[in-house]
Write an enzyme that holds these catalytic residues in place. Structure first.
Site, PDB file in Angstrom:
ATOM      1  N   ASP A 134      61.196  -8.357  25.688  1.00 44.87           N
ATOM      2  CA  ASP A 134      61.715  -8.929  26.681  1.00 44.87           C
ATOM      3  C   ASP A 134      61.048 -10.488  27.068  1.00 44.87           C
ATOM      4  O   ASP A 134      60.105 -10.876  26.802  1.00 44.87           O
ATOM      5  CB  ASP A 134      61.200  -8.154  27.819  1.00 44.87           C
ATOM      6  CG  ASP A 134      62.090  -6.857  27.971  1.00 44.87           C
ATOM      7  OD1 ASP A 134      63.212  -6.456  27.255  1.00 44.87           O
ATOM      8  OD2 ASP A 134      61.514  -5.882  28.425  1.00 44.87           O
TER       9      ASP A 134
HETATM   10  N1  URA Z   1      59.710  -2.164  25.782  1.00 42.70           N
HETATM   11  C1  URA Z   1      60.143  -2.950  26.905  1.00 42.70           C
HETATM   12  O1  URA Z   1      60.142  -2.469  27.752  1.00 42.70           O
HETATM   13  N2  URA Z   1      60.236  -4.349  26.590  1.00 42.70           N
HETATM   14  C2  URA Z   1      59.966  -4.960  25.577  1.00 42.70           C
HETATM   15  O2  URA Z   1      60.080  -6.229  25.502  1.00 42.70           O
HETATM   16  C3  URA Z   1      59.738  -4.050  24.333  1.00 42.70           C
HETATM   17  C4  URA Z   1      59.771  -2.699  24.265  1.00 42.70           C
END
Ligand code: URA
Length: 262
Positions: free
Chosen positions: A105
């Site tokens: 993310d």
């Molecule tokens: N899980 C999440 O919630 N975000 C990420 O970026 C990777 C795994």
């Protein structure tokens, strides 16, 4: 010598995406040994002579494997006109085009692998290979036994129950706790949704391992380096592309030592 599907080989040689290469074959623009190629045919890349629009193919670019320490604030994408910043901006100086393997993310941090090796990327992301991803996660509050058990055994998300995970409570600090979570699947925003579902929203998320790769302590956020040969081999092994200690034996992939890349 192993054979390979023509469209896969064309894509590996940088002619275009797999779909675009299929289209070229359908349009009759690809010839194998002077004959019009057919979709789905297999070729021997070392013996067959292949042309596109009458021109011989360029050899496939050598594979490149990049380990980036992603800082928060960068979107994991190759191109997005709406993203303020993308991870590609952090790869200044890298000559070969690569793409991210999976995503973190925008506000997440840590280990992000980028490569031009489509076959490896597909395998690492395929559920069959169950490649482990480990995250250090600061959450709000202190998860009790019940919340930890749910995280370990499976949390019911809107699309179904998550697979068993390894979860460790590492420490508490004020109103937050640090967890280490290892997943063997990769759903969208999975860690955040799992933690929120058990009442402990994520405050900070850092990926510290991806399969056999570990986030190096000496790689500051925002910087990158190529995988070492042993990291690369471990990754190929995790994806079932290397069965012995010898280098990559896939057709057309030149072992990096032989092309003088560290
Ligand atoms: N899980 C999440 O919630 N975000 C990420 O970026 C990777 C795994």
């Amino acid at each position: 010598m192993a054979s390979i599907r023509l469209q896969k080989w064309l894509a590996r040689c940088g002619v275009g995406s797999r779909r675009a290469c299929e289209q070229l074959i359908r349009q009759g623009r690809v010839q194998v040994n002077g004959q019009r190629a057919t979709l789905g045919m297999c070729i021997d890349a070392e013996r067959d002579s292949i042309t596109v629009d009458g021109k011989p193919l360029n050899p496939p670019p050598p594979p490149v494997y990049i380990l980036l320490h992603k800082p928060p604030g960068y979107v994991t994408t190759r191109k997005d006109p709406h993203a303020p910043h993308t991870v590609m901006e952090l790869l200044k100086g890298l000559k070969t085009p690569v793409f991210p393997v999976g995503r973190l993310d925008a506000d997440a941090e840590g280990l992000l692998l980028l490569t031009n090796d489509g076959e490896l990327a597909n395998r690492l992301l395929h559920p069959r290979y169950k490649v482990a991803k480990t995250y250090r996660v600061w959450v709000r509050g202190v998860p009790g036994k019940d919340a930890l058990r749910q995280l370990r055994e499976g949390v019911l998300l809107e699309e179904g129950q998550t697979a068993p995970a390894q979860v460790r409570l590492i420490k508490r600090q004020g109103h937050q706790s640090l967890l280490e979570i290892t997943l063997h699947e990769g759903r969208k925003r999975q860690v955040k949704r799992m933690c929120a579902a058990v009442g402990h929203p994520v405050q900070r998320l850092v990926r510290i391992a991806f399969g056999p790769l570990h986030l190096p302590k000496n790689l500051p956020p925002g910087t990158w380096r190529e995988l070492t040969p042993s990291e690369r081999d471990a990754l190929l092994q995790a994806a079932g592309l290397l069965s012995t200690k010898s280098s990559d034996k896939r057709q057309g992939i030149t072992p990096r030592e032989q092309i003088g890349v560290k």
